[in-house]
Enzyme design. Sequence first.
Site, short mmCIF file in Angstrom:
data_model
loop_
_atom_site.label_atom_id
_atom_site.label_comp_id
_atom_site.label_asym_id
_atom_site.label_seq_id
_atom_site.Cartn_x
_atom_site.Cartn_y
_atom_site.Cartn_z
N SER A 51 0.83 -1.21 0.00
CA SER A 51 0.00 0.00 0.00
C SER A 51 0.86 1.26 0.00
O SER A 51 2.02 1.26 0.42
CB SER A 51 -0.90 0.02 1.23
OG SER A 51 -1.69 -1.14 1.28
N1 SAH Z 1 -0.39 -4.90 3.95
C1 SAH Z 1 0.25 -5.38 2.76
C2 SAH Z 1 -0.65 -5.14 1.57
C3 SAH Z 1 -0.80 -6.37 0.79
S1 SAH Z 1 -1.96 -6.38 -0.54
C4 SAH Z 1 1.62 -4.77 2.61
O1 SAH Z 1 2.00 -3.92 3.43
O2 SAH Z 1 2.37 -5.17 1.71
C5 SAH Z 1 -3.21 -7.44 0.13
C6 SAH Z 1 -2.80 -8.85 0.45
O3 SAH Z 1 -3.97 -9.53 0.93
C7 SAH Z 1 -2.28 -9.67 -0.72
O4 SAH Z 1 -1.02 -10.17 -0.41
C8 SAH Z 1 -3.31 -10.80 -0.85
O5 SAH Z 1 -2.74 -12.02 -1.25
C9 SAH Z 1 -3.87 -10.87 0.55
N2 SAH Z 1 -5.18 -11.50 0.69
C10 SAH Z 1 -6.27 -11.38 -0.10
N3 SAH Z 1 -7.30 -12.10 0.38
C11 SAH Z 1 -6.85 -12.69 1.52
C12 SAH Z 1 -7.45 -13.56 2.48
N4 SAH Z 1 -8.72 -13.99 2.41
N5 SAH Z 1 -6.69 -13.97 3.53
C13 SAH Z 1 -5.41 -13.57 3.66
N6 SAH Z 1 -4.79 -12.75 2.78
C14 SAH Z 1 -5.50 -12.31 1.72
#
Ligand code: SAH
Length: 205
Positions: A51
């Site tokens: 993000s």
């Molecule tokens: N907070 C992260 C942002 C990652 S983007 C950072 O600082 O990098 C969102 C993430 O959520 C992705 O890696 C995706 O694979 C994950 N995601 C999506 N659905 C999910 C679920 N049901 N359970 C766990 N992770 C999930």
Amino acid sequence: MIRELQVCGIQDSRTLAAMRETPRHLFVEEAMQDLAYSDAPLPIGGGQTISQPYIVALMTETLALRGPEKVLEIGTGSGYQTVILSHLCARVCTVERVELLLNRARRLFDQLRCHNISSRLGDGTTGWPAAAPFDRIIVTAAGPEVPEPLLQQLADPGLLIMPVGDRSRQVLAVVERVEGEFLARELAPVRFVDLIGVHGWNEAD
Ligand code: SAH
């Protein structure tokens, strides 16, 4: 980057200090490292993104962590938000559904000596019942509504933050649990990647 966050209105000194201490360039792809400290989301592989720093700061500040809290994070991704949280509370439990990303994030947790992080591979829309209740819950992927299991696993008092909306645009929803009641408000318009799972979007859609 920190000055830019302050100009954008981030005031909480603990949030700013945690972000100052966390080397964002370690969490982005090598080709993107020059951009690591600009206020932009960046690709982290597997179609996912880390993000934008302002959004990380806004969500972190809103959680109002004071130190003793146990926090559940859904969507570990690069692990950047996880490490920031780990500086600000007693324990972070983080769930990621993409194994490659989780493995990479785990190596960074070790490298940065963040020993108060527990992580699990799986569908975070069902939460982490064995570790509940959580004083704070942060979801960093966007779904159609707040998953019911997460509301159940929120402590009272407790606070949850999550992007809610359709697949192209969302608002950051803040849900406070106070004396058995859930109070919801909207913080800001945002755009996150999909929350995929039983209580999120269907992967195939
Ligand atoms: N907070 C992260 C942002 C990652 S983007 C950072 O600082 O990098 C969102 C993430 O959520 C992705 O890696 C995706 O694979 C994950 N995601 C999506 N659905 C999910 C679920 N049901 N359970 C766990 N992770 C999930």
